[in-house]
Write an enzyme that holds these catalytic residues in place. Sequence first.
Site, PDB file in Angstrom:
ATOM      1  N   TYR A 170     -40.364  42.879 -27.593  1.00  0.00           N
ATOM      2  CA  TYR A 170     -41.466  43.787 -27.294  1.00  0.00           C
ATOM      3  C   TYR A 170     -42.659  43.044 -26.708  1.00  0.00           C
ATOM      4  CZ  TYR A 170     -40.826  48.704 -28.240  1.00  0.00           C
ATOM      5  OH  TYR A 170     -40.482  50.030 -28.118  1.00  0.00           O
ATOM      6  N   ASP A 204     -36.244  47.106 -38.861  1.00  0.00           N
ATOM      7  CA  ASP A 204     -35.670  47.025 -37.521  1.00  0.00           C
ATOM      8  C   ASP A 204     -36.720  47.196 -36.431  1.00  0.00           C
ATOM      9  OD1 ASP A 204     -33.365  46.729 -35.845  1.00  0.00           O
ATOM     10  OD2 ASP A 204     -33.439  48.865 -35.431  1.00  0.00           O
ATOM     11  N   HIS A 251     -41.616  44.945 -34.007  1.00  0.00           N
ATOM     12  CA  HIS A 251     -42.053  45.464 -32.709  1.00  0.00           C
ATOM     13  C   HIS A 251     -43.419  46.148 -32.778  1.00  0.00           C
ATOM     14  CE1 HIS A 251     -38.216  44.340 -31.397  1.00  0.00           C
ATOM     15  NE2 HIS A 251     -37.572  45.476 -31.505  1.00  0.00           N
ATOM     16  N   ARG A 268     -38.789  66.445 -34.363  1.00  0.00           N
ATOM     17  CA  ARG A 268     -39.854  65.441 -34.427  1.00  0.00           C
ATOM     18  C   ARG A 268     -39.746  64.576 -35.681  1.00  0.00           C
ATOM     19  NH1 ARG A 268     -44.586  65.806 -31.807  1.00  0.00           N
ATOM     20  NH2 ARG A 268     -45.742  65.325 -33.718  1.00  0.00           N
TER      21      ARG A 268
END
Length: 519
Positions: A216, A272, A277, A491
């Site tokens: 990232y 994860d 990230h 969502r």
Amino acid sequence: MTSSGWHVERRQRSTNESPLSSESENAPETGSLSIVVLGASGDLAKRKTFPALFRLYRQGFLLPNEVCVFGYARTEIDNNEFRNRLRGYLVPGKDSSPEQLEEVSKFLYLVKYVSGSYDSKDGFCNLDKDISQHESLKNSADGSSRRLFYLALPPSVYPSVCKMIKTYCMNKSDLGGWTRIVVEKPFGKDLESAEQLSTQIGELFEEPQIYRIDHYLGKELVQNMLVLRFANRFFMPQWNRDNIANVQIVFRENFGTEGRGGYFDQYGIIRDIIQNHLLQVFCLVAMEKPVSLKPEHIRDEKVKVLESVQPIKDDEVVLGQYEGYRDDPTVPDHSNTPTFATIILRVHNERWEGVPFILKAGKALNARKADIRVQFKDVPGDIFQCQKQGRNEFVIRLQPSEAMYMKLTVKKPGLEMATIQSELDLSYRQRYHAVIIPEAYERLILDTIRGDQQHFVRRDELKASWNMFTPLLQRIDKGEFKSIPYKPGTRGPAEADKLLLEKAGYVRTHGYIWIPPTV
């Protein structure tokens, strides 16, 4: 550059191209370069590492008269078979031109394969022998021995592999140069395991030799954060608790674990995605201005902001697991592993006191995207009475369709004094349509070769991040914090939206959707 984008003029090498090396301001840039990909037969190496190396090669950053790329794995195959296995991951498509296929063949000619186990003296001695042979052929009188080891392997074998490298495969001191290792996430599963792993590797290599890669940090819009924040006058006075109501950092995927359920269940969405990230993005959004662009100055500020985060509260966390996740035969029947999480972080310092930072990530949702959403406070004395339409927001779309846009209120075209939500838009596909944005891995591998650790995770930074999440993760692992079921394609749990409204004060925009340009 030609229309195919395959021929790129080689950039001039210069020590001014990047900030000073953390390892040495005089790190050698001549002589042989050996890049060793351990775990060469694995999915990560084939899909990410070798394609990134190939792109660097065709842009002129890996020179044929200097570099040799070694693949190392347990599979017993010869050079030709290994090259043939890689070829399909490097060829761009069925309609590839003879010119493109020739470029692939030239790169593969620089690739060699060595088979051996990851705790085998013989295997690593053979590897060192092949590297030394390459160095003897490529080095000039003033050349150096540069060795880069990329561990595309599970963290469980890092200690044994690093021990083998240290014992049998270090660069030859009489030639000068360096040895560097690149390790992939996850860096442990909690604070204790991460520290144990750091200690084991740290006993073998010095911190400037260790590159903990988080792809990232190689993304174009993530790398733009420092420039955006500290090179633009109109952002600097606005970037604080006086003007900003809340910040969201969001990662969504519209698919589930797709055959990786057994692996994913060991970690979950927090380990994860969020702990690495999204937390890296958070640091760049929230950190103070560094003294300079030297890697250590930047990483110092990242550690400071991590250490300013208050303990995470239970009532500011929502976990979810999509329905059907446990249908995967590799996932335990009673798994509590979250595939969705919304977590509010609160920074206890002068700039951000009272501003909630919402980190949200999930699988099997209604969209695939990652973005940063900075929502500003209401306009005081709203004479247009337009606050119900929504607040000003600055949005950075990390992927896909990279863009930055400001949501703002304008007069609706026409005879009436009516207002509407619109945007000031910098969409990269439209503005930089002739520019090929580098992939994250190629950028970070090039940084490693240059010795620039700015976009890599330092040990104390890693410790601070695990210290933040470990108490919550331990409760999840013990089943004390339950995941809420949610339907795929939505969502996520409704409780997450409720959390944003009640605890983070987020105000949703009504009647406005940003549409990426089609150009």
